[in-house]
Design a protein around this motif. Sequence first.
Motif, PDB file in Angstrom:
ATOM      1  N   ASN A 155       0.806  -1.240   0.000  1.00  0.00           N
ATOM      2  CA  ASN A 155       0.000   0.000   0.000  1.00  0.00           C
ATOM      3  C   ASN A 155       0.825   1.270   0.000  1.00  0.00           C
ATOM      4  O   ASN A 155       0.286   2.355   0.249  1.00  0.00           O
ATOM      5  CB  ASN A 155      -1.011   0.018   1.162  1.00  0.00           C
ATOM      6  CG  ASN A 155      -2.166  -0.926   0.916  1.00  0.00           C
ATOM      7  OD1 ASN A 155      -2.700  -0.980  -0.189  1.00  0.00           O
ATOM      8  ND2 ASN A 155      -2.536  -1.686   1.938  1.00  0.00           N
ATOM      9  N   PHE A 156       2.123   1.173  -0.286  1.00  0.00           N
ATOM     10  CA  PHE A 156       2.925   2.383  -0.453  1.00  0.00           C
ATOM     11  C   PHE A 156       2.614   2.973  -1.829  1.00  0.00           C
ATOM     12  O   PHE A 156       2.561   2.258  -2.823  1.00  0.00           O
ATOM     13  CB  PHE A 156       4.420   2.072  -0.341  1.00  0.00           C
ATOM     14  CG  PHE A 156       5.276   3.294  -0.147  1.00  0.00           C
ATOM     15  CD1 PHE A 156       5.648   3.690   1.120  1.00  0.00           C
ATOM     16  CD2 PHE A 156       5.683   4.059  -1.228  1.00  0.00           C
ATOM     17  CE1 PHE A 156       6.434   4.825   1.313  1.00  0.00           C
ATOM     18  CE2 PHE A 156       6.459   5.191  -1.058  1.00  0.00           C
ATOM     19  CZ  PHE A 156       6.833   5.574   0.219  1.00  0.00           C
ATOM     20  N   PRO A 157       2.411   4.292  -1.920  1.00  0.00           N
ATOM     21  CA  PRO A 157       2.101   4.898  -3.220  1.00  0.00           C
ATOM     22  C   PRO A 157       3.332   4.907  -4.123  1.00  0.00           C
ATOM     23  O   PRO A 157       4.404   5.350  -3.716  1.00  0.00           O
ATOM     24  CB  PRO A 157       1.680   6.326  -2.852  1.00  0.00           C
ATOM     25  CG  PRO A 157       2.369   6.609  -1.554  1.00  0.00           C
ATOM     26  CD  PRO A 157       2.421   5.285  -0.827  1.00  0.00           C
ATOM     27  N   ILE A 158       3.185   4.409  -5.355  1.00  0.00           N
ATOM     28  CA  ILE A 158       4.326   4.384  -6.271  1.00  0.00           C
ATOM     29  C   ILE A 158       4.140   5.360  -7.435  1.00  0.00           C
ATOM     30  O   ILE A 158       5.097   5.647  -8.158  1.00  0.00           O
ATOM     31  CB  ILE A 158       4.611   2.964  -6.800  1.00  0.00           C
ATOM     32  CG1 ILE A 158       3.369   2.339  -7.420  1.00  0.00           C
ATOM     33  CG2 ILE A 158       5.156   2.098  -5.688  1.00  0.00           C
ATOM     34  CD1 ILE A 158       3.626   0.959  -8.000  1.00  0.00           C
ATOM     35  N   GLU A 159       2.941   5.865  -7.616  1.00  0.00           N
ATOM     36  CA  GLU A 159       2.732   6.951  -8.570  1.00  0.00           C
ATOM     37  C   GLU A 159       1.382   7.590  -8.297  1.00  0.00           C
ATOM     38  O   GLU A 159       0.501   6.974  -7.676  1.00  0.00           O
ATOM     39  CB  GLU A 159       2.810   6.477 -10.021  1.00  0.00           C
ATOM     40  CG  GLU A 159       1.780   5.471 -10.432  1.00  0.00           C
ATOM     41  CD  GLU A 159       1.958   5.028 -11.886  1.00  0.00           C
ATOM     42  OE1 GLU A 159       0.959   5.083 -12.625  1.00  0.00           O
ATOM     43  OE2 GLU A 159       3.074   4.635 -12.256  1.00  0.00           O
ATOM     44  N   PHE A 160       1.232   8.841  -8.719  1.00  0.00           N
ATOM     45  CA  PHE A 160      -0.069   9.483  -8.589  1.00  0.00           C
ATOM     46  C   PHE A 160      -0.304  10.409  -9.779  1.00  0.00           C
ATOM     47  O   PHE A 160       0.623  10.781 -10.504  1.00  0.00           O
ATOM     48  CB  PHE A 160      -0.194  10.257  -7.261  1.00  0.00           C
ATOM     49  CG  PHE A 160       0.556  11.564  -7.189  1.00  0.00           C
ATOM     50  CD1 PHE A 160       0.065  12.712  -7.796  1.00  0.00           C
ATOM     51  CD2 PHE A 160       1.750  11.663  -6.489  1.00  0.00           C
ATOM     52  CE1 PHE A 160       0.747  13.920  -7.729  1.00  0.00           C
ATOM     53  CE2 PHE A 160       2.443  12.865  -6.408  1.00  0.00           C
ATOM     54  CZ  PHE A 160       1.937  13.994  -7.032  1.00  0.00           C
ATOM     55  N   GLN A 161      -1.580  10.763  -9.938  1.00  0.00           N
ATOM     56  CA  GLN A 161      -1.976  11.722 -10.954  1.00  0.00           C
ATOM     57  C   GLN A 161      -2.983  12.689 -10.338  1.00  0.00           C
ATOM     58  O   GLN A 161      -3.875  12.278  -9.596  1.00  0.00           O
ATOM     59  CB  GLN A 161      -2.649  11.042 -12.154  1.00  0.00           C
ATOM     60  CG  GLN A 161      -1.736  10.170 -12.979  1.00  0.00           C
ATOM     61  CD  GLN A 161      -2.467   9.573 -14.170  1.00  0.00           C
ATOM     62  OE1 GLN A 161      -3.693   9.565 -14.231  1.00  0.00           O
ATOM     63  NE2 GLN A 161      -1.712   9.095 -15.135  1.00  0.00           N
ATOM     64  N   CYS A 162      -2.816  13.954 -10.637  1.00  0.00           N
ATOM     65  CA  CYS A 162      -3.825  14.964 -10.348  1.00  0.00           C
ATOM     66  C   CYS A 162      -4.478  15.322 -11.686  1.00  0.00           C
ATOM     67  O   CYS A 162      -3.768  15.598 -12.659  1.00  0.00           O
ATOM     68  CB  CYS A 162      -3.207  16.203  -9.714  1.00  0.00           C
ATOM     69  SG  CYS A 162      -2.521  15.905  -8.085  1.00  0.00           S
ATOM     70  N   THR A 163      -5.795  15.292 -11.749  1.00  0.00           N
ATOM     71  CA  THR A 163      -6.476  15.518 -13.023  1.00  0.00           C
ATOM     72  C   THR A 163      -7.659  16.463 -12.857  1.00  0.00           C
ATOM     73  O   THR A 163      -8.225  16.597 -11.766  1.00  0.00           O
ATOM     74  CB  THR A 163      -6.999  14.205 -13.632  1.00  0.00           C
ATOM     75  OG1 THR A 163      -8.030  13.672 -12.791  1.00  0.00           O
ATOM     76  CG2 THR A 163      -5.892  13.179 -13.767  1.00  0.00           C
ATOM     77  N   ARG A 164      -8.009  17.107 -13.963  1.00  0.00           N
ATOM     78  CA  ARG A 164      -9.188  17.961 -14.006  1.00  0.00           C
ATOM     79  C   ARG A 164      -9.650  18.083 -15.462  1.00  0.00           C
ATOM     80  O   ARG A 164      -8.821  18.141 -16.372  1.00  0.00           O
ATOM     81  CB  ARG A 164      -8.895  19.353 -13.441  1.00  0.00           C
ATOM     82  CG  ARG A 164     -10.158  20.167 -13.179  1.00  0.00           C
ATOM     83  CD  ARG A 164      -9.844  21.525 -12.611  1.00  0.00           C
ATOM     84  NE  ARG A 164     -11.066  22.166 -12.138  1.00  0.00           N
ATOM     85  CZ  ARG A 164     -11.145  23.446 -11.810  1.00  0.00           C
ATOM     86  NH1 ARG A 164     -10.086  24.219 -11.892  1.00  0.00           N
ATOM     87  NH2 ARG A 164     -12.285  23.947 -11.378  1.00  0.00           N
ATOM     88  N   SER A 165     -10.957  18.086 -15.649  1.00  0.00           N
ATOM     89  CA  SER A 165     -11.498  18.199 -17.003  1.00  0.00           C
ATOM     90  C   SER A 165     -11.703  19.657 -17.386  1.00  0.00           C
ATOM     91  O   SER A 165     -11.848  20.533 -16.531  1.00  0.00           O
ATOM     92  CB  SER A 165     -12.842  17.466 -17.100  1.00  0.00           C
ATOM     93  OG  SER A 165     -12.667  16.080 -16.933  1.00  0.00           O
ATOM     94  N   MET A 166     -11.698  19.897 -18.682  1.00  0.00           N
ATOM     95  CA  MET A 166     -12.060  21.212 -19.197  1.00  0.00           C
ATOM     96  C   MET A 166     -12.771  21.017 -20.541  1.00  0.00           C
ATOM     97  O   MET A 166     -12.684  19.942 -21.153  1.00  0.00           O
ATOM     98  CB  MET A 166     -10.834  22.114 -19.366  1.00  0.00           C
ATOM     99  CG  MET A 166      -9.885  21.710 -20.462  1.00  0.00           C
ATOM    100  SD  MET A 166      -8.555  22.928 -20.663  1.00  0.00           S
ATOM    101  CE  MET A 166      -7.652  22.212 -22.037  1.00  0.00           C
TER     102      MET A 166
END
Length: 203
Positions: A141-152
Amino acid sequence: MGYEIDDFSGPIKEDGEEVEPEKIEDEEDGRFRYYLTIKLEGSQCYIVFDTAFRHAEITYPLNIANTVSRQLETDEIEELTGESVDWESLDELEESDLKRNAALKVIDNTDPSTAHRASFNLSAYTSTALVDYRHRLAENNFPIEFQCTRSMFPYTEDVTLQYLDDRIMPVIIAGERGRRYAQYSFAIEKEDRQPAEYEIESL
Protein backbone atom coordinates in the motif's frame (compact mmCIF):
# COMPACT_ATOMS: atom_id res chain seq x y z
CA MET A 1 -0.20 32.31 -20.60
CA GLY A 2 3.44 31.61 -19.85
CA TYR A 3 3.37 27.88 -20.56
CA GLU A 4 6.09 26.25 -22.63
CA ILE A 5 4.94 23.60 -25.10
CA ASP A 6 7.22 20.62 -24.49
CA ASP A 7 5.67 18.09 -26.85
CA PHE A 8 2.61 17.40 -28.98
CA SER A 9 1.72 13.92 -30.23
CA GLY A 10 -1.20 12.43 -32.11
CA PRO A 11 -3.40 11.28 -33.59
CA ILE A 12 -3.03 8.09 -31.52
CA LYS A 13 -5.43 5.13 -31.61
CA GLU A 14 -6.77 3.42 -28.48
CA ASP A 15 -4.14 0.67 -28.78
CA GLY A 16 -1.37 3.31 -28.62
CA GLU A 17 -0.49 3.24 -32.31
CA GLU A 18 0.27 6.67 -33.75
CA VAL A 19 -1.38 7.43 -37.08
CA GLU A 20 -0.11 9.78 -39.75
CA PRO A 21 -2.56 12.72 -39.88
CA GLU A 22 -3.15 12.36 -43.60
CA LYS A 23 -4.25 8.73 -43.10
CA ILE A 24 -6.94 9.40 -40.48
CA GLU A 25 -9.77 8.97 -43.00
CA ASP A 26 -8.51 5.46 -43.83
CA GLU A 27 -9.01 4.26 -40.25
CA GLU A 28 -12.23 2.33 -39.56
CA ASP A 29 -12.36 3.47 -35.94
CA GLY A 30 -12.51 7.24 -35.95
CA ARG A 31 -11.52 7.69 -32.31
CA PHE A 32 -8.14 9.31 -31.71
CA ARG A 33 -6.25 11.00 -28.90
CA TYR A 34 -3.86 13.93 -28.94
CA TYR A 35 -1.40 14.73 -26.14
CA LEU A 36 -0.12 18.23 -25.43
CA THR A 37 2.67 18.40 -22.84
CA ILE A 38 3.27 21.79 -21.24
CA LYS A 39 5.76 23.19 -18.72
CA LEU A 40 5.57 26.09 -16.31
CA GLU A 41 8.54 27.00 -14.13
CA GLY A 42 9.78 23.42 -14.02
CA SER A 43 6.37 21.83 -13.49
CA GLN A 44 5.11 19.57 -16.24
CA CYS A 45 1.65 18.32 -17.09
CA TYR A 46 -0.17 17.12 -20.17
CA ILE A 47 -3.59 17.62 -21.71
CA VAL A 48 -5.37 14.72 -23.41
CA PHE A 49 -7.79 15.55 -26.22
CA ASP A 50 -10.00 12.57 -27.13
CA THR A 51 -12.11 12.92 -30.28
CA ALA A 52 -14.84 10.78 -28.65
CA PHE A 53 -15.56 13.43 -26.02
CA ARG A 54 -16.32 17.12 -25.82
CA HIS A 55 -13.99 17.56 -22.86
CA ALA A 56 -10.21 17.30 -22.47
CA GLU A 57 -8.34 16.14 -19.37
CA ILE A 58 -5.44 17.95 -17.71
CA THR A 59 -3.08 15.60 -15.86
CA TYR A 60 -0.11 16.16 -13.57
CA PRO A 61 1.69 12.79 -13.19
CA LEU A 62 4.41 11.79 -10.76
CA ASN A 63 6.23 8.47 -10.62
CA ILE A 64 7.20 8.27 -6.95
CA ALA A 65 9.53 5.33 -7.55
CA ASN A 66 11.59 7.58 -9.83
CA THR A 67 11.67 10.23 -7.10
CA VAL A 68 12.86 7.70 -4.51
CA SER A 69 15.51 6.33 -6.88
CA ARG A 70 17.38 9.65 -6.83
CA GLN A 71 18.55 8.79 -3.30
CA LEU A 72 20.39 5.68 -4.50
CA GLU A 73 24.02 5.45 -5.63
CA THR A 74 24.99 3.28 -8.58
CA ASP A 75 26.56 0.55 -6.40
CA GLU A 76 23.41 0.41 -4.28
CA ILE A 77 21.25 0.08 -7.40
CA GLU A 78 23.40 -2.80 -8.65
CA GLU A 79 23.13 -4.60 -5.33
CA LEU A 80 19.37 -4.08 -5.11
CA THR A 81 18.77 -5.31 -8.66
CA GLY A 82 21.42 -8.02 -8.59
CA GLU A 83 22.96 -6.72 -11.81
CA SER A 84 26.45 -5.62 -12.72
CA VAL A 85 25.83 -2.61 -14.94
CA ASP A 86 27.87 -0.94 -17.65
CA TRP A 87 26.31 2.46 -17.02
CA GLU A 88 27.92 4.15 -20.01
CA SER A 89 26.25 1.69 -22.38
CA LEU A 90 22.71 2.42 -21.14
CA ASP A 91 20.40 4.82 -22.90
CA GLU A 92 18.23 7.20 -20.86
CA LEU A 93 15.21 4.88 -20.79
CA GLU A 94 17.21 1.81 -19.77
CA GLU A 95 18.91 3.73 -16.96
CA SER A 96 15.60 5.11 -15.74
CA ASP A 97 14.02 1.62 -15.70
CA LEU A 98 16.94 0.17 -13.75
CA LYS A 99 16.84 2.93 -11.14
CA ARG A 100 13.07 2.63 -10.80
CA ASN A 101 13.28 -1.15 -10.29
CA ALA A 102 15.81 -0.63 -7.50
CA ALA A 103 13.56 1.93 -5.83
CA LEU A 104 10.59 -0.46 -6.07
CA LYS A 105 12.57 -3.04 -4.10
CA VAL A 106 13.17 -0.46 -1.36
CA ILE A 107 9.46 0.39 -1.40
CA ASP A 108 8.54 -3.32 -1.13
CA ASN A 109 10.77 -3.58 1.97
CA THR A 110 8.87 -0.79 3.71
CA ASP A 111 6.75 -1.69 6.72
CA PRO A 112 3.00 -1.73 5.91
CA SER A 113 2.20 0.73 8.71
CA THR A 114 4.68 3.21 7.23
CA ALA A 115 3.23 2.56 3.77
CA HIS A 116 -0.32 3.27 4.96
CA ARG A 117 0.79 6.51 6.62
CA ALA A 118 2.66 7.59 3.49
CA SER A 119 -0.38 6.89 1.33
CA PHE A 120 -2.72 8.80 3.64
CA ASN A 121 -0.43 11.81 4.02
CA LEU A 122 0.26 12.06 0.29
CA SER A 123 -3.46 12.01 -0.42
CA ALA A 124 -4.06 14.69 2.22
CA TYR A 125 -1.36 16.96 0.77
CA THR A 126 -2.43 16.49 -2.83
CA SER A 127 -6.23 16.22 -2.83
CA THR A 128 -8.30 19.36 -3.30
CA ALA A 129 -11.96 20.08 -3.99
CA LEU A 130 -11.06 21.20 -7.52
CA VAL A 131 -8.77 18.35 -8.59
CA ASP A 132 -9.23 14.58 -8.83
CA TYR A 133 -6.47 12.57 -7.17
CA ARG A 134 -5.60 9.06 -8.35
CA HIS A 135 -2.82 6.81 -7.19
CA ARG A 136 -1.30 3.38 -7.77
CA LEU A 137 -0.10 1.42 -4.76
CA ALA A 138 2.50 -1.30 -4.19
CA GLU A 139 1.37 -4.54 -2.54
CA ASN A 140 2.17 -3.07 0.89
CA ASN A 141 0.00 0.00 0.00
CA PHE A 142 2.92 2.38 -0.45
CA PRO A 143 2.10 4.90 -3.22
CA ILE A 144 4.33 4.38 -6.27
CA GLU A 145 2.73 6.95 -8.57
CA PHE A 146 -0.07 9.48 -8.59
CA GLN A 147 -1.98 11.72 -10.95
CA CYS A 148 -3.83 14.96 -10.35
CA THR A 149 -6.48 15.52 -13.02
CA ARG A 150 -9.19 17.96 -14.01
CA SER A 151 -11.50 18.20 -17.00
CA MET A 152 -12.06 21.21 -19.20
CA PHE A 153 -14.22 21.98 -22.23
CA PRO A 154 -11.93 23.52 -24.85
CA TYR A 155 -14.34 23.51 -27.80
CA THR A 156 -17.02 25.91 -26.59
CA GLU A 157 -17.23 29.41 -28.04
CA ASP A 158 -16.76 31.19 -24.71
CA VAL A 159 -13.34 29.67 -23.86
CA THR A 160 -10.99 32.38 -22.61
CA LEU A 161 -7.40 32.49 -21.43
CA GLN A 162 -8.71 33.05 -17.91
CA TYR A 163 -10.85 29.89 -18.17
CA LEU A 164 -7.88 27.82 -19.34
CA ASP A 165 -5.65 29.18 -16.60
CA ASP A 166 -8.34 28.52 -13.97
CA ARG A 167 -8.51 24.87 -15.08
CA ILE A 168 -4.79 24.20 -15.45
CA MET A 169 -3.28 26.01 -12.45
CA PRO A 170 -5.14 24.03 -9.72
CA VAL A 171 -3.81 20.81 -11.25
CA ILE A 172 -0.24 22.09 -11.25
CA ILE A 173 -0.53 23.44 -7.70
CA ALA A 174 -1.95 20.16 -6.36
CA GLY A 175 0.63 18.11 -8.24
CA GLU A 176 3.48 20.26 -6.97
CA ARG A 177 2.27 19.85 -3.39
CA GLY A 178 2.35 16.09 -3.84
CA ARG A 179 5.75 16.17 -5.54
CA ARG A 180 7.30 18.23 -2.75
CA TYR A 181 5.82 15.96 -0.09
CA ALA A 182 7.16 12.83 -1.79
CA GLN A 183 10.56 14.41 -2.41
CA TYR A 184 11.15 15.58 1.16
CA SER A 185 9.20 13.00 3.19
CA PHE A 186 9.98 9.66 1.55
CA ALA A 187 13.55 9.22 2.80
CA ILE A 188 15.42 5.94 2.45
CA GLU A 189 16.58 4.58 5.81
CA LYS A 190 20.18 3.45 5.20
CA GLU A 191 21.94 3.70 8.54
CA ASP A 192 23.58 0.40 9.62
CA ARG A 193 21.86 -1.46 6.76
CA GLN A 194 22.85 -3.23 3.59
CA PRO A 195 21.01 -2.08 0.41
CA ALA A 196 18.84 -5.22 0.44
CA GLU A 197 17.53 -4.04 3.85
CA TYR A 198 16.77 -0.45 2.82
CA GLU A 199 13.25 0.82 3.40
CA ILE A 200 11.36 4.09 3.30
CA GLU A 201 11.02 6.21 6.40
CA SER A 202 7.99 8.45 5.87
CA LEU A 203 8.51 11.71 7.77
